[in-house]
Design an enzyme around this catalytic site. Sequence first.
Site, PDB file in Angstrom:
ATOM      1  N   PHE A  39       0.789  -1.296   0.081  1.00  0.00           N
ATOM      2  CA  PHE A  39       0.003  -0.240  -0.102  1.00  0.00           C
ATOM      3  C   PHE A  39       0.918   1.321  -0.025  1.00  0.00           C
ATOM      4  O   PHE A  39       1.927   1.291   0.709  1.00  0.00           O
ATOM      5  CB  PHE A  39      -0.859   0.053   1.222  1.00  0.00           C
ATOM      6  CG  PHE A  39      -1.721  -1.317   1.312  1.00  0.00           C
ATOM      7  CD1 PHE A  39      -3.230  -0.918   0.530  1.00  0.00           C
ATOM      8  CD2 PHE A  39      -1.526  -2.405   1.918  1.00  0.00           C
ATOM      9  CE1 PHE A  39      -4.048  -2.032   0.546  1.00  0.00           C
ATOM     10  CE2 PHE A  39      -2.364  -3.307   1.764  1.00  0.00           C
ATOM     11  CZ  PHE A  39      -3.748  -3.238   1.262  1.00  0.00           C
ATOM     12  N   ALA A  77       2.258  -1.516   4.550  1.00  0.00           N
ATOM     13  CA  ALA A  77       2.101  -0.123   4.133  1.00  0.00           C
ATOM     14  C   ALA A  77       3.488   0.645   4.234  1.00  0.00           C
ATOM     15  O   ALA A  77       4.143   0.296   5.114  1.00  0.00           O
ATOM     16  CB  ALA A  77       1.096   0.427   5.363  1.00  0.00           C
ATOM     17  N   CYS A  78       3.369   1.485   3.241  1.00  0.00           N
ATOM     18  CA  CYS A  78       4.932   2.227   3.035  1.00  0.00           C
ATOM     19  C   CYS A  78       4.804   3.335   4.202  1.00  0.00           C
ATOM     20  O   CYS A  78       4.141   3.962   4.734  1.00  0.00           O
ATOM     21  CB  CYS A  78       4.995   2.926   1.827  1.00  0.00           C
ATOM     22  SG  CYS A  78       6.022   4.394   1.887  1.00  0.00           S
ATOM     23  N   ILE A  79       6.338   3.235   4.848  1.00  0.00           N
ATOM     24  CA  ILE A  79       6.343   3.934   6.241  1.00  0.00           C
ATOM     25  C   ILE A  79       6.233   5.381   5.851  1.00  0.00           C
ATOM     26  O   ILE A  79       5.745   6.072   6.723  1.00  0.00           O
ATOM     27  CB  ILE A  79       7.665   3.607   6.987  1.00  0.00           C
ATOM     28  CG1 ILE A  79       7.669   3.987   8.191  1.00  0.00           C
ATOM     29  CG2 ILE A  79       8.908   3.832   5.923  1.00  0.00           C
ATOM     30  CD1 ILE A  79       9.011   3.581   9.094  1.00  0.00           C
ATOM     31  N   CYS A  82       2.746   6.331   5.317  1.00  0.00           N
ATOM     32  CA  CYS A  82       1.939   6.127   6.708  1.00  0.00           C
ATOM     33  C   CYS A  82       2.195   7.386   7.382  1.00  0.00           C
ATOM     34  O   CYS A  82       1.435   7.989   8.111  1.00  0.00           O
ATOM     35  CB  CYS A  82       2.372   4.954   7.365  1.00  0.00           C
ATOM     36  SG  CYS A  82       1.816   3.516   6.839  1.00  0.00           S
TER      37      CYS A  82
END
Lengths: 130, 118
Positions: A39, A77-79, A82
């Site tokens: 994501f 999920a991409c940090i 996020c």
Amino acid sequence: MKFAIVVQGNPYASQSCHSALSFAQAVVDGGHEILRVFFYHDGVLVANHLTAPPQDELDIGAAWQAFAEEHDIELVACIASCLRRGILDETEAARYEKTSATIAPGFVISGLGQLVDATINADRVVTFGA
Amino acid sequence: MSSILFIFSGAPHTSLNAQEGLDALLMGSAFTDCRLLLIGDGVTQLIKQQDAEQIGRKNYTQGFAALKEYGVTSIACRQSDLEDRGIASSQLAIDVDLLDDSSCRDWLESADKVLNFR
């Protein structure tokens, strides 16, 4: 065949996230393997544990969680995406001195290396755009 | 190892997507052979001397100049998309290949994987 799925669209403002889930279900039903779902952009908002959509609407985050649990699929999920959007796990919440973690169970926060790794190692990469 | 073609097709400062696309490209270049193709409004990302700070955004487009150092040397724009927008190649911040539709198709066909950012 091994698939990597990239989801970039806002879960409630676009159809991207739902189309991706339908596709992922079809991949599994077809006997193929999902290497990872990544994501990115607004797509990470699906990992927000604090969303509470109306009861007569699909809870797309819960639907992804159930799908991933049933088929043992990694939801990453991409940090960077996020952190900008308030999706934090316990580690990041502590690091940035926020009052709570917000990530939903079943999702993990990780870096763009996971996107590149999945892209390289999958037979097919399918992106559901913003 | 798979090569990756990145396609950027969105305007630069209307959302974070373009900036996050460049982040992904820089990361990808650390792992494998990456090319960049800009099409549609994506070509406007390369216009030089952008000053996004005036609208409260980071000047991420300066990062395109660093691509060469990251080993990304194959960078191209779809020529008709530049022409449609009245942009001359001299207005771009970096040197790019200008591709006709047939060449764009060749780039797509020769890539092992494609990642789209719009």
